[in-house]
Design a protein around this motif. Structure first.
Motif, PDB file in Angstrom:
ATOM      1  N   LYS A  62       0.797  -1.232   0.000  1.00  0.00           N
ATOM      2  CA  LYS A  62       0.000   0.000   0.000  1.00  0.00           C
ATOM      3  C   LYS A  62       0.828   1.279   0.000  1.00  0.00           C
ATOM      4  CE  LYS A  62      -2.590  -1.648   3.227  1.00  0.00           C
ATOM      5  NZ  LYS A  62      -3.373  -2.050   4.287  1.00  0.00           N
ATOM      6  N   GLU A  63       1.712   1.426   0.948  1.00  0.00           N
ATOM      7  CA  GLU A  63       2.449   2.686   1.106  1.00  0.00           C
ATOM      8  C   GLU A  63       3.877   2.376   1.523  1.00  0.00           C
ATOM      9  OE1 GLU A  63       2.294   6.682   3.811  1.00  0.00           O
ATOM     10  OE2 GLU A  63       0.407   5.643   3.447  1.00  0.00           O
ATOM     11  N   ASN A  64       4.739   2.268   0.523  1.00  0.00           N
ATOM     12  CA  ASN A  64       6.116   1.857   0.794  1.00  0.00           C
ATOM     13  C   ASN A  64       7.127   2.933   0.465  1.00  0.00           C
ATOM     14  OD1 ASN A  64       5.499  -0.706   1.804  1.00  0.00           O
ATOM     15  ND2 ASN A  64       5.186  -1.476  -0.260  1.00  0.00           N
ATOM     16  N   TRP A  65       8.296   2.753   1.051  1.00  0.00           N
ATOM     17  CA  TRP A  65       9.419   3.666   0.899  1.00  0.00           C
ATOM     18  C   TRP A  65      10.653   2.843   0.550  1.00  0.00           C
ATOM     19  CZ3 TRP A  65       9.310   9.011   2.626  1.00  0.00           C
ATOM     20  CH2 TRP A  65       8.065   9.421   3.107  1.00  0.00           C
ATOM     21  N   ILE A  66      11.608   3.469  -0.131  1.00  0.00           N
ATOM     22  CA  ILE A  66      12.895   2.823  -0.382  1.00  0.00           C
ATOM     23  C   ILE A  66      13.947   3.528   0.466  1.00  0.00           C
ATOM     24  CG2 ILE A  66      13.377   4.247  -2.429  1.00  0.00           C
ATOM     25  CD1 ILE A  66      14.899   1.772  -3.561  1.00  0.00           C
ATOM     26  N   CYS A  67      14.762   2.739   1.132  1.00  0.00           N
ATOM     27  CA  CYS A  67      15.875   3.292   1.902  1.00  0.00           C
ATOM     28  C   CYS A  67      16.939   3.752   0.913  1.00  0.00           C
ATOM     29  CB  CYS A  67      16.441   2.215   2.837  1.00  0.00           C
ATOM     30  SG  CYS A  67      17.944   2.736   3.689  1.00  0.00           S
ATOM     31  N   LEU A  68      17.341   4.993   0.987  1.00  0.00           N
ATOM     32  CA  LEU A  68      18.331   5.527   0.054  1.00  0.00           C
ATOM     33  C   LEU A  68      19.762   5.149   0.437  1.00  0.00           C
ATOM     34  CD1 LEU A  68      16.769   9.014  -0.716  1.00  0.00           C
ATOM     35  CD2 LEU A  68      16.662   6.911  -2.076  1.00  0.00           C
ATOM     36  N   HIS A  69      19.919   4.471   1.553  1.00  0.00           N
ATOM     37  CA  HIS A  69      21.238   4.000   1.981  1.00  0.00           C
ATOM     38  C   HIS A  69      21.504   2.587   1.477  1.00  0.00           C
ATOM     39  CE1 HIS A  69      21.778   7.368   4.857  1.00  0.00           C
ATOM     40  NE2 HIS A  69      20.455   7.292   4.932  1.00  0.00           N
TER      41      HIS A  69
END
Length: 149
Positions: A62-69
């Motif tokens: 539904k609502e995801n993010w990607i870790c930029l590290h």
């Protein structure tokens, strides 16, 4: 008119409580143009980001993010908070939202928008909309990026 209670250019304000921007309805959110955690990011080489990828812990999409590290895909604080946990445990504080392509810094507790984030934001934009994002960072930020490399 010395008894006039209305402050003006030559009259100081009374000692009434200060009005804060956050107290106003409908205020705009302005991202930071710089945060010290940008220096912790590895070189950005985001050729492709799949914004439909589910959370690697709970499989929610539904609502995801990607870790930029480390490029881990995890769900938001409004689902199961896996990205929040990851940021706290790994100190990977910069994340990109698949919903609105904004970047949040858990270390600064603020949104961030900087030229250094363009490769990741553009890769996500390309996957979401099928075209590159307009590069609106301008010459000044390009010089800043070069000097940090």
């Amino acid at each position: 008119m010395e008894d006039d209670p209305v402050p003006g250019p030559s009259k100081p304000r009374s000692s009434s409580p200060e009005l804060k921007l956050a107290d106003l309805e409908g205020f705009a959110i302005y991202p930071l143009s710089w945060c010290p955690h940008l220096e912790l990011l590895p070189p950005q080489d985001h050729q492709q980001i799949n914004i439909k990828q589910p959370c690697s812990k709970c499989n929610d999409a539904k609502e995801n993010w990607i870790c930029l590290h480390c490029e881990k895909i995890l769900c938001s604080r409004y689902v199961n908070s896996h990205m929040v946990d990851h940021a706290e445990e790994e100190f990977h504080v910069l994340t990109l939202s698949f919903s609105d392509l904004s970047v949040w810094c858990y270390g600064c507790d603020n949104y961030v928008d900087n030229k250094l984030l363009y490769p990741a934001k553009n890769a996500a934009h390309r996957d979401k909309f099928g075209e590159d994002m307009v590069d609106s960072y301008g010459e000044e930020n390009q010089q800043l990026t070069i000097s940090l490399s």
